[in-house]
Design a protein around this motif. Structure first.
Motif, PDB file in Angstrom:
ATOM      1  N   GLN A 139      96.540  30.942  50.717  1.00  0.00           N
ATOM      2  CA  GLN A 139      95.685  31.257  51.804  1.00  0.00           C
ATOM      3  C   GLN A 139      95.186  30.202  51.684  1.00  0.00           C
ATOM      4  OE1 GLN A 139      92.531  33.685  50.948  1.00  0.00           O
ATOM      5  NE2 GLN A 139      92.657  33.716  49.482  1.00  0.00           N
ATOM      6  N   LEU A 140      95.117  29.477  51.455  1.00  0.00           N
ATOM      7  CA  LEU A 140      94.754  27.492  51.604  1.00  0.00           C
ATOM      8  C   LEU A 140      95.623  26.568  52.222  1.00  0.00           C
ATOM      9  CD1 LEU A 140      93.265  27.267  48.184  1.00  0.00           C
ATOM     10  CD2 LEU A 140      92.477  27.799  50.487  1.00  0.00           C
ATOM     11  N   GLY A 141      97.164  26.966  52.125  1.00  0.00           N
ATOM     12  CA  GLY A 141      98.820  26.786  53.284  1.00  0.00           C
ATOM     13  C   GLY A 141      98.688  25.532  52.156  1.00  0.00           C
ATOM     14  N   THR A 142      99.177  24.674  51.640  1.00  0.00           N
ATOM     15  CA  THR A 142      99.436  23.896  50.476  1.00  0.00           C
ATOM     16  C   THR A 142      99.008  22.915  49.692  1.00  0.00           C
ATOM     17  OG1 THR A 142     100.151  21.923  51.665  1.00  0.00           O
ATOM     18  CG2 THR A 142     101.593  23.769  52.041  1.00  0.00           C
ATOM     19  N   PRO A 143      98.683  24.390  49.113  1.00  0.00           N
ATOM     20  CA  PRO A 143      97.177  23.485  47.828  1.00  0.00           C
ATOM     21  C   PRO A 143      98.605  22.671  46.861  1.00  0.00           C
ATOM     22  CG  PRO A 143      97.400  25.800  47.940  1.00  0.00           C
ATOM     23  CD  PRO A 143      98.450  25.504  48.563  1.00  0.00           C
ATOM     24  N   MET A 201     100.423  13.887  51.217  1.00  0.00           N
ATOM     25  CA  MET A 201      99.708  14.935  51.466  1.00  0.00           C
ATOM     26  C   MET A 201      98.282  14.764  52.002  1.00  0.00           C
ATOM     27  SD  MET A 201     101.039  17.346  48.648  1.00  0.00           S
ATOM     28  CE  MET A 201     100.004  19.425  49.718  1.00  0.00           C
ATOM     29  N   THR A 202      98.162  15.118  53.160  1.00  0.00           N
ATOM     30  CA  THR A 202      96.707  14.295  54.322  1.00  0.00           C
ATOM     31  C   THR A 202      96.315  15.471  54.976  1.00  0.00           C
ATOM     32  OG1 THR A 202      98.321  13.434  56.191  1.00  0.00           O
ATOM     33  CG2 THR A 202      97.178  12.319  54.038  1.00  0.00           C
ATOM     34  N   THR A 203      96.738  16.796  54.989  1.00  0.00           N
ATOM     35  CA  THR A 203      96.214  17.993  55.907  1.00  0.00           C
ATOM     36  C   THR A 203      94.704  18.669  55.549  1.00  0.00           C
ATOM     37  OG1 THR A 203      98.736  17.645  56.360  1.00  0.00           O
ATOM     38  CG2 THR A 203      97.061  19.526  56.880  1.00  0.00           C
ATOM     39  N   PRO A 204      93.753  18.523  55.928  1.00  0.00           N
ATOM     40  CA  PRO A 204      93.255  19.314  55.358  1.00  0.00           C
ATOM     41  C   PRO A 204      93.222  21.054  55.358  1.00  0.00           C
ATOM     42  CG  PRO A 204      92.209  17.586  56.292  1.00  0.00           C
ATOM     43  CD  PRO A 204      93.542  17.733  56.621  1.00  0.00           C
ATOM     44  N   PRO A 205      92.364  21.936  54.418  1.00  0.00           N
ATOM     45  CA  PRO A 205      93.219  23.062  54.363  1.00  0.00           C
ATOM     46  C   PRO A 205      92.359  23.898  55.717  1.00  0.00           C
ATOM     47  CG  PRO A 205      91.781  22.549  52.652  1.00  0.00           C
ATOM     48  CD  PRO A 205      92.011  21.607  53.288  1.00  0.00           C
ATOM     49  N   GLN A 206      92.479  24.898  56.525  1.00  0.00           N
ATOM     50  CA  GLN A 206      92.388  25.508  57.409  1.00  0.00           C
ATOM     51  C   GLN A 206      90.684  26.212  56.420  1.00  0.00           C
ATOM     52  OE1 GLN A 206      92.607  25.472  60.437  1.00  0.00           O
ATOM     53  NE2 GLN A 206      93.770  23.970  60.420  1.00  0.00           N
ATOM     54  N   PRO A 207      89.850  26.828  57.473  1.00  0.00           N
ATOM     55  CA  PRO A 207      88.480  27.042  57.177  1.00  0.00           C
ATOM     56  C   PRO A 207      89.143  28.659  56.684  1.00  0.00           C
ATOM     57  CG  PRO A 207      88.215  26.018  58.830  1.00  0.00           C
ATOM     58  CD  PRO A 207      89.318  26.472  58.681  1.00  0.00           C
ATOM     59  N   LEU A 208      88.659  29.247  55.332  1.00  0.00           N
ATOM     60  CA  LEU A 208      88.869  30.897  54.923  1.00  0.00           C
ATOM     61  C   LEU A 208      87.457  31.472  55.340  1.00  0.00           C
ATOM     62  CD1 LEU A 208      89.879  30.423  51.138  1.00  0.00           C
ATOM     63  CD2 LEU A 208      90.932  29.902  53.063  1.00  0.00           C
ATOM     64  N   PHE A 209      86.422  31.102  55.816  1.00  0.00           N
ATOM     65  CA  PHE A 209      85.351  32.029  55.695  1.00  0.00           C
ATOM     66  C   PHE A 209      84.575  31.429  57.030  1.00  0.00           C
ATOM     67  CE2 PHE A 209      85.455  31.445  50.723  1.00  0.00           C
ATOM     68  CZ  PHE A 209      85.637  32.607  51.003  1.00  0.00           C
ATOM     69  N   THR A 210      84.048  31.906  57.667  1.00  0.00           N
ATOM     70  CA  THR A 210      82.893  31.556  59.453  1.00  0.00           C
ATOM     71  C   THR A 210      81.239  30.741  58.310  1.00  0.00           C
ATOM     72  OG1 THR A 210      81.886  34.084  59.788  1.00  0.00           O
ATOM     73  CG2 THR A 210      84.233  32.709  60.366  1.00  0.00           C
ATOM     74  N   TYR A 211      80.898  30.410  58.235  1.00  0.00           N
ATOM     75  CA  TYR A 211      79.258  29.833  58.179  1.00  0.00           C
ATOM     76  C   TYR A 211      78.039  30.303  58.881  1.00  0.00           C
ATOM     77  CZ  TYR A 211      82.570  27.991  54.841  1.00  0.00           C
ATOM     78  OH  TYR A 211      82.973  27.950  53.435  1.00  0.00           O
ATOM     79  N   SER A 212      77.371  30.557  59.037  1.00  0.00           N
ATOM     80  CA  SER A 212      76.219  30.897  59.081  1.00  0.00           C
ATOM     81  C   SER A 212      74.789  30.644  58.123  1.00  0.00           C
ATOM     82  CB  SER A 212      75.856  32.020  60.215  1.00  0.00           C
ATOM     83  OG  SER A 212      74.477  32.605  60.842  1.00  0.00           O
ATOM     84  N   PRO A 323      94.307  34.179  55.610  1.00  0.00           N
ATOM     85  CA  PRO A 323      92.952  34.031  54.693  1.00  0.00           C
ATOM     86  C   PRO A 323      92.162  35.815  54.622  1.00  0.00           C
ATOM     87  CG  PRO A 323      92.547  33.900  57.110  1.00  0.00           C
ATOM     88  CD  PRO A 323      93.879  33.372  56.634  1.00  0.00           C
ATOM     89  N   THR A 324      91.773  35.778  53.744  1.00  0.00           N
ATOM     90  CA  THR A 324      91.259  37.234  53.285  1.00  0.00           C
ATOM     91  C   THR A 324      89.445  37.368  54.272  1.00  0.00           C
ATOM     92  OG1 THR A 324      91.771  37.013  51.412  1.00  0.00           O
ATOM     93  CG2 THR A 324      90.510  38.271  51.901  1.00  0.00           C
ATOM     94  N   GLN A 325      90.451  38.328  54.771  1.00  0.00           N
ATOM     95  CA  GLN A 325      89.283  38.582  55.821  1.00  0.00           C
ATOM     96  C   GLN A 325      88.135  40.089  55.245  1.00  0.00           C
ATOM     97  OE1 GLN A 325      88.690  37.298  59.266  1.00  0.00           O
ATOM     98  NE2 GLN A 325      90.846  36.251  58.508  1.00  0.00           N
TER      99      GLN A 325
END
Length: 356
Positions: A139-143, A201-212, A323-325
């Motif tokens: 779920q982290l793309g290409t880690p 390799m210079t691409t950050p991963p997409q977020p797995l969660f939302t934050y509050s 990502p896991t929801q």
């Protein structure tokens, strides 16, 4: 002549008209001074403008402000870390964005510590990869996945996945050997070493969660969470109001790192998973490879612990790369508190016990 006639004659006199005209002109001048022209009033009125400031960038895997205001241009980096009692205290976990605790053979657990926004000069002890790592990290793309070896079918599956295989056992230059550590817990590495092996390799991963920062509604206050994986991994998280985190213990003993920092988390996610064993042997004692049903179209129950509250819900995941929801009982995503998150992958044959 009568007085009334005299008044009418006086009004007709030229001088009388001159006086009245002068008085009228003065009145107009006074009126002009007290009421400015409409066009001048319009000039004085200023339009109302609204300016907005863009929020500062945040780390994709913690929701916290990015160091120096810039998200590091690099992928996520996961390191497999041993958690057998002989391997403690570990190094580098306090620099991780997310830590996944996974069950492996023999009832013990290991960590997949994911770094991205921070770096660590010493991480370990580093141990071998497992097939479950693919489901966790996909779920982290290409880690990058840093580890020391693994059985052939596991390595083949990693190489066939989007995960980048980084076996630090391939060269002594990829490893650090701190003094007073003995095999198999003597192999360590650093984020600089692992990232240095893949500088393009210079691409950050997409977020797995939302934050509050606000506590989501619907939670129940808790003081402790106990997850009894086994006799070697009887984990307890204790809520600490002063630090606004859950502190990690084994029984009554704090889970300390080598730098004398206690493991702590802003969020602890208990994700109940369906596990199975096999088909491969993982060790000479007959331990079978642990498999977990994490994708595709996998689901289960979950509890998110944050700010001293337990928020029950469910999890689901459609594909390896999605990502896991984690959602509450109404199907609404549960936001995490900004900070480090521990994901406890708990076999659904075990129940985490909480203390209110």
């Amino acid at each position: 002549m009568a007085k009334s006639d005299t008044r009418r004659v006086s009004l007709r006199h030229p001088r009388a008209w001159s006086v009245l005209a002068a008085a009228g002109l003065a009145g107009l001048l006074v009126g002009a001074c007290s009421s400015p022209p409409a066009h001048k009033a319009a000039v004085k009125a200023k339009p109302t403008t609204t300016t907005t400031t863009a929020p500062p960038p945040t780390c994709p895997l913690t929701g916290e402000p990015a160091p120096g205001g810039t998200i590091p241009q690099r992928p996520a980096m996961a390191v497999k870390i041993d958690n057998y009692p002989a391997a403690r205290p570990q190094s580098g976990l306090d620099k991780a964005d997310i830590i996944f605790e996974e069950p492996v053979e023999g009832g013990i657990t290991r960590y997949a510590a994911v770094l991205q926004c921070q770096t660590s000069a010493l991480i370990g002890p580093v141990r071998s990869a497992r097939n479950i790592d693919i489901g966790i990290l996909g779920q982290l793309g290409t880690p990058l996945l840093a580890h020391v070896g693994g059985i052939d079918p596991v390595i083949a599956n990693i190489d066939a996945s989007p995960i980048v295989n980084v076996d630090i056992g391939d060269s002594q230059s990829y490893m650090i050997h701190p003094p007073n550590h003995v095999p198999p817990d003597s192999d360590y590495t650093s984020s600089a070493i692992v990232y240095g092996l893949h500088p393009t390799m210079t691409t950050p991963p997409q977020p797995l969660f939302t934050y509050s920062a606000n506590t989501p509604p619907g939670g129940t206050a808790v003081s402790t969470v106990n997850i009894d994986f086994s006799g070697t991994s009887d984990v307890t998280w204790k809520w600490n109001k002063a630090t606004d985190t859950f502190l990690r213990y084994y029984g009554f003993a704090p889970d300390m790192l080598a730098d004398n920092v206690q493991n702590a988390a802003a969020n602890v996610i208990v994700q109940y998973v369906q596990i199975s064993y096999g088909p491969w042997l993982e060790n000479d004692e007959g331990g079978l490879e642990v498999q977990a049903d994490l994708y595709p179209d996998a689901s289960g129950t979950a509890v998110v612990y944050r700010n001293g509250y337990a928020i029950p819900g469910t999890w689901h995941r459609t594909t390896l790369g999605s990502p896991t929801q984690f959602v509450n009982d109404f199907g609404v995503p549960i936001p995490m508190q900004p900070g480090q998150t521990w994901v406890e992958l708990v076999p659904n044959t075990i129940t985490a016990v909480t203390t209110p």
